[in-house]
Design an enzyme around this catalytic site. Structure first.
Site, PDB file in Angstrom:
ATOM      1  N   ARG A   1     -88.708  78.270  34.893  1.00  0.00           N
ATOM      2  CA  ARG A   1     -87.607  79.151  34.465  1.00  0.00           C
ATOM      3  C   ARG A   1     -86.365  78.316  34.256  1.00  0.00           C
ATOM      4  O   ARG A   1     -85.897  77.653  35.190  1.00  0.00           O
ATOM      5  CB  ARG A   1     -87.325  80.250  35.500  1.00  0.00           C
ATOM      6  CG  ARG A   1     -86.474  81.409  34.913  1.00  0.00           C
ATOM      7  CD  ARG A   1     -85.967  82.363  35.996  1.00  0.00           C
ATOM      8  NE  ARG A   1     -84.976  81.705  36.822  1.00  0.00           N
ATOM      9  CZ  ARG A   1     -84.930  81.789  38.149  1.00  0.00           C
ATOM     10  NH1 ARG A   1     -85.821  82.511  38.808  1.00  0.00           N
ATOM     11  NH2 ARG A   1     -84.003  81.147  38.819  1.00  0.00           N
TER      12      ARG A   1
ATOM     13  N   GLU B   1     -79.900  74.908  35.287  1.00  0.00           N
ATOM     14  CA  GLU B   1     -80.982  74.188  35.963  1.00  0.00           C
ATOM     15  C   GLU B   1     -82.311  74.596  35.355  1.00  0.00           C
ATOM     16  O   GLU B   1     -82.408  75.601  34.647  1.00  0.00           O
ATOM     17  CB  GLU B   1     -80.988  74.498  37.460  1.00  0.00           C
ATOM     18  CG  GLU B   1     -81.306  75.944  37.775  1.00  0.00           C
ATOM     19  CD  GLU B   1     -81.511  76.172  39.273  1.00  0.00           C
ATOM     20  OE1 GLU B   1     -81.822  75.214  39.986  1.00  0.00           O
ATOM     21  OE2 GLU B   1     -81.368  77.331  39.705  1.00  0.00           O
TER      22      GLU B   1
ATOM     23  N   SER C   1     -88.649  82.447  40.663  1.00  0.00           N
ATOM     24  CA  SER C   1     -88.753  83.763  41.283  1.00  0.00           C
ATOM     25  C   SER C   1     -88.375  84.897  40.324  1.00  0.00           C
ATOM     26  O   SER C   1     -87.819  84.674  39.262  1.00  0.00           O
ATOM     27  CB  SER C   1     -87.878  83.824  42.534  1.00  0.00           C
ATOM     28  OG  SER C   1     -86.561  83.471  42.189  1.00  0.00           O
TER      29      SER C   1
ATOM     30  N   ASN D   1     -86.080  75.340  36.763  1.00  0.00           N
ATOM     31  CA  ASN D   1     -86.938  75.493  37.940  1.00  0.00           C
ATOM     32  C   ASN D   1     -88.381  75.185  37.548  1.00  0.00           C
ATOM     33  O   ASN D   1     -88.938  75.847  36.672  1.00  0.00           O
ATOM     34  CB  ASN D   1     -86.868  76.925  38.460  1.00  0.00           C
ATOM     35  CG  ASN D   1     -85.450  77.322  38.834  1.00  0.00           C
ATOM     36  OD1 ASN D   1     -84.936  76.916  39.867  1.00  0.00           O
ATOM     37  ND2 ASN D   1     -84.811  78.094  37.968  1.00  0.00           N
TER      38      ASN D   1
ATOM     39  N   LYS E   1     -82.694  67.264  40.508  1.00  0.00           N
ATOM     40  CA  LYS E   1     -81.430  67.035  39.805  1.00  0.00           C
ATOM     41  C   LYS E   1     -81.380  65.649  39.187  1.00  0.00           C
ATOM     42  O   LYS E   1     -80.940  65.458  38.066  1.00  0.00           O
ATOM     43  CB  LYS E   1     -80.270  67.157  40.792  1.00  0.00           C
ATOM     44  CG  LYS E   1     -79.960  68.542  41.276  1.00  0.00           C
ATOM     45  CD  LYS E   1     -78.704  68.481  42.135  1.00  0.00           C
ATOM     46  CE  LYS E   1     -78.442  69.818  42.793  1.00  0.00           C
ATOM     47  NZ  LYS E   1     -79.491  70.165  43.782  1.00  0.00           N
TER      48      LYS E   1
ATOM     49  N   GLU F   1     -81.739  69.921  48.368  1.00  0.00           N
ATOM     50  CA  GLU F   1     -82.287  71.158  47.828  1.00  0.00           C
ATOM     51  C   GLU F   1     -81.815  72.372  48.622  1.00  0.00           C
ATOM     52  O   GLU F   1     -81.403  72.263  49.764  1.00  0.00           O
ATOM     53  CB  GLU F   1     -83.815  71.103  47.871  1.00  0.00           C
ATOM     54  CG  GLU F   1     -84.433  70.008  47.034  1.00  0.00           C
ATOM     55  CD  GLU F   1     -84.298  70.257  45.536  1.00  0.00           C
ATOM     56  OE1 GLU F   1     -84.318  71.425  45.130  1.00  0.00           O
ATOM     57  OE2 GLU F   1     -84.145  69.281  44.776  1.00  0.00           O
ATOM     58  N   GLY F   2     -81.902  73.512  48.014  1.00  0.00           N
ATOM     59  CA  GLY F   2     -81.646  74.757  48.740  1.00  0.00           C
ATOM     60  C   GLY F   2     -80.493  75.562  48.188  1.00  0.00           C
ATOM     61  O   GLY F   2     -80.354  76.735  48.467  1.00  0.00           O
TER      62      GLY F   2
ATOM     63  N   LYS G   1     -72.403  68.176  42.781  1.00  0.00           N
ATOM     64  CA  LYS G   1     -73.634  68.744  43.337  1.00  0.00           C
ATOM     65  C   LYS G   1     -74.401  67.723  44.171  1.00  0.00           C
ATOM     66  O   LYS G   1     -74.745  66.662  43.671  1.00  0.00           O
ATOM     67  CB  LYS G   1     -74.551  69.193  42.200  1.00  0.00           C
ATOM     68  CG  LYS G   1     -74.007  70.323  41.371  1.00  0.00           C
ATOM     69  CD  LYS G   1     -75.048  70.746  40.355  1.00  0.00           C
ATOM     70  CE  LYS G   1     -74.730  72.124  39.814  1.00  0.00           C
ATOM     71  NZ  LYS G   1     -75.864  72.659  39.051  1.00  0.00           N
TER      72      LYS G   1
ATOM     73  N   ARG H   1     -79.164  87.511  36.109  1.00  0.00           N
ATOM     74  CA  ARG H   1     -78.534  87.736  37.409  1.00  0.00           C
ATOM     75  C   ARG H   1     -77.035  87.818  37.213  1.00  0.00           C
ATOM     76  O   ARG H   1     -76.453  87.020  36.478  1.00  0.00           O
ATOM     77  CB  ARG H   1     -78.882  86.602  38.391  1.00  0.00           C
ATOM     78  CG  ARG H   1     -80.205  86.841  39.102  1.00  0.00           C
ATOM     79  CD  ARG H   1     -80.597  85.655  39.945  1.00  0.00           C
ATOM     80  NE  ARG H   1     -80.734  84.475  39.122  1.00  0.00           N
ATOM     81  CZ  ARG H   1     -81.039  83.273  39.590  1.00  0.00           C
ATOM     82  NH1 ARG H   1     -81.214  83.092  40.885  1.00  0.00           N
ATOM     83  NH2 ARG H   1     -81.157  82.242  38.778  1.00  0.00           N
TER      84      ARG H   1
END
Lengths: 509, 509
Positions: free
Chosen positions: A163, A179, A186, A181, A344, A402-403, A398, A485
């Site tokens: 995605r 980004e 999800s 994914n 990244k 991760e997270g 950045k 979103r």
């Protein structure tokens, strides 16, 4: 910072793509953006608003647009209890048709790119060699990758469910990638439901709202993802094998995953099992022929909805499980290589001049990718660091970590950069500078825990892509659907936008 | 009491039908029955059982087989929050095909009977004259009924959405009616979903379970009820009018109602509004032409999902609302007359010798109704009272009081009867004696709050019926679907079976 007064904020330098940690959590949305209202006022009269919200909440409850309520025990482990509607925007967010088409067209190109890069093990190892020294998580992934490289093992059947997330910069009027994914993308299930919800509301109230439900694009993410998993399962060619969903021990977004597995079973007749990394370590083995057995069942496809964050590996057990799966002949979605392509650092490397050209031939495709790349620089780029020190409001700093949720903004960028210069360059390898995107804020109605609030909000568009190949046979390379979103854009200057993200859909303008 | 040793328990006397208070609550199931296990063992291996339960819980969550969780605030008022799967039996309950057909065939006959009796205002008033003196709730209903009679108002368009509940007596091998609900027949929505759930589980695991999903009858209760409401709305002939659902202030079973209203809107394009009795009192008026306006909207059909229990009328406001609706030309489902036909006392009167013949002509129909009547006696019947004193284990003593859960069993029957004889006959009019039914207990898996327990259980079959007439034009008189409820049958002798009822479906044998 007031969006209305800023001119084009992009410092002249190479334009690179940027990725950051991903999460299954809605409320930990990314924050690459400057907040600040620019309202497209869409006030709904209160009587009508009340009806819309009530109908929407009923619709969610009857149609499975639900998540586990963190306030209720067992809601993250046991289905059927502690359900609450997923947070959602009451109406779709306006989005220009041209940029929508552009984002959709990019999906197969990114799919292809990920696959090509994944085959160049040396490129991945070399590019991540400095990150490896400062980021323990990436280091462990690289160790597994090395072990696989040493055995000359190849992945004949490669499945990607990606995605790519974008924001539309209001000043430049350009779509920028936030980004990509490559693991655990999800919301394929719930995003489709939100589109249906919005179409339903507009069908009933469209006249009062002056909206046309045909302008909400149909969303096929969940059925296309199910199709991709089924086709991969079919290539594995063992009718008694299953799809194994790798899950977290607690997962409040489980119904999104259940939708996908339900379609997989109901439409394609493919069974799935859910296992945590710890369970896979305890119950799994690779047979001499390479088959992965978990709990006595042969696994055709490993579909990761966990394993993307350091938190998913609390002990050596989880790492053993990850290695075990990678050593098997099961189809990994993603393989360790696909996973690494999504870091990244790799994305920043990829976006350096002349790097895309190493992996793709088609010049049009390369130009299309470059067009959506925001400015991305490592901290060895003195010009970029200097610009960021002078005008931190135009940047996001950045960490590779991760997270998500760790991005640095405003004056904190300056302070961090000064500290890193003092500490020496070692830790600097853990950071990447990215151009800050300034999306237009619109007035939106956000519904959470049964309560609707109106606020200025900004949106992020994710485009789902599916890719499947078996050796030379290209089986699937498609755009599959989308995730919108939306989150509150707070008006305080320069600060990180407070607030939460909700599921949304788009209204083509 | 051991079911295996009892001979046919019916004392010779008139066989009368019997009704008792109804409730939207699953867990306040009726208890006409003697408990005691007679297991049809269907043990499922634990690995398979775990999968079945998990899949079933997921299915409930995705398909709207949900209720409000009483443990969560606002879950009875606000949709979308505090959801939990509805309690359900994991697999359908075996039921003989012959008795299933018999129950279905009875539906249109009971529909017709209710309509005929409702037209005889004097019969209703006379039959209930003694009940009126001892039951305040019935008394208020009768007052409204009287007022309507005095104005010579007739209901041209009459809509009945009934549910007749039965149990199968294992000794007599006969189907006995437990009660006939003429107001607020609950679970048309969720009962259909349980049938679908069971078919789905059997489709996936039927081979292991040795079951065939085609033996679970399709359930069309919710679509046929929606159709009946739409047809009634259509007869009212005002395209801007709505269906008004009269609801309780708190309703944890709201999704059952929402399913019905969703179909009403999506399939038939008919809008509905939800109002409490207090809101109707505050917002309602009857115009000179008889039209009912509530909150400015004309009401075509009043559909009661509240108003059946004294608890629904905490003040004069609610009674005013009930009278107001009755005085209007809106179609009441049910009218005050239909409501009264469903009282225990009327049913007992109806079942006296030669009373059915006053309302129905067809002898076959009358015979069919009589065949399903259990023994029912008022306390003026000295023989019946004597039998009940001697063998209380074969009887249930039911108070007229609405709301369910007040039935008297075993030695308590003897004590109550003695007390009533001492007090004089006045209070005796508040009670009815009914033959106790002895259904066969089967081993069942009951799932509640995400947890499955195996137990001996007994079931009650409800058959939904819909009736619509406009003056001489008979529009609808059908069996619409079914509700199976299963509850734990505790093994302690003679006591009220402890436990809760869950939603179930049937497996034809």
């Amino acid at each position: 910072m007031d969006l209305d007064t800023s001119s084009s904020p992009v410092p002249s330098s190479s334009l690179l793509p940027q990725r950051c940690g991903k999460s299954d959590e809605l409320e930990e949305a990314h924050d690459e953006t400057a907040p600040g209202p620019r309202s497209v006022s869409r006030n709904i009269p209160s009587g009508l608003l009340e009806k819309l919200v009530y109908d929407a909440l009923v619709w969610c409850s009857l149609h499975g647009l639900v998540v586990g309520d963190k306030g209720v025990q067992r809601s993250g482990t046991d289905p059927g209890i502690g359900l609450v509607h997923a947070p959602f925007a009451l109406l779709p967010m306006p989005f220009p048709k041209g940029h929508w088409r552009q984002a959709c067209e990019l999906a197969p190109i990114f799919n292809e790119l990920v696959d090509r890069v994944s085959l160049d093990g040396k490129f991945l190892q070399d590019s991540l060699s400095r990150t490896k020294e400062v980021d323990a998580f990436t280091s462990r992934l690289l160790d597994i990758h090395s072990k696989i490289l040493e055995t000359n093992k190849t992945e004949d059947i490669r499945l990607g469910l990606h995605r790519s997330d974008y924001m539309l910069d209001a000043e430049a009027n350009l779509l920028f990638q936030i980004e990509l994914n490559t693991i655990s993308s999800s919301f394929p299930g719930l995003s489709c439901l939100v589109s249906e919800l919005h179409r339903n509301l507009i069908n009933h109230y469209g006249k009062d709202l002056e909206l046309d439900s045909r302008r909400v694009p149909g969303n096929t993410a969940v059925s296309r993802y199910a199709e991709a998993l089924a086709k991969a399962w079919n290539e594995y060619n063992n009718s008694s094998a299953v799809v194994m969903v790798v899950v977290q021990t607690e997962e409040h977004n489980m119904y999104d995953q259940h939708w996908l597995c339900t379609l997989l079973r109901e439409i394609h007749g493919v069974a799935s099992v859910r296992k945590t990394l710890a369970e896979i370590d305890a119950e799994g083995q690779v047979l001499p022929d390479g088959n992965l057995l978990v709990g006595g069942q042969t696994v055709a496809v490993v579909y990761f909805r966990a394993g993307y964050s350091p938190n998913d590996y609390p002990s050596q057990s989880e790492w053993r499980a990850r290695l075990l799966m990678e050593q098997s002949n099961a189809i990994k979605c993603p393989s360790i290589s696909y996973h690494l392509v999504g870091t990244k650092k790799i994305q920043q490397e990829l976006a350096k001049p002349n790097v895309l050209e190493r992996f793709l031939e088609n010049e049009d495709d390369i130009a299309k990718l470059r067009k959506c790349f925001a400015g991305l620089w490592n901290l060895e780029n003195a010009d970029a660091v200097k610009s960021a020190m002078e005008r931190p409001e135009f940047f996001v700093l950045k960490p590779q970590r991760e997270g998500g949720g760790n991005n640095i903004y405003g004056d904190n960028i300056r302070e961090t950069l000064i500290r890193l210069q003092q500490d020496g360059s070692e830790q600097a390898a853990a950071y990447i500078l990215m151009q800050r995107i300034f999306p237009k804020a619109s007035l939106a109605y956000l519904v959470r825990k049964g309560i609707c609030r109106q606020d200025h909000a900004i949106s992020e568009l994710g485009i789902y892509g599916a890719y499947l190949r078996n050796k030379d046979k290209a089986i699937m390379n498609d755009q599959c659907g989308y995730l919108m979103r939306t989150k509150v854009s707070s008006s305080n200057e320069g600060g990180v936008a407070a607030g939460f993200a909700v599921l949304d859909s788009i209204y083509l303008t």
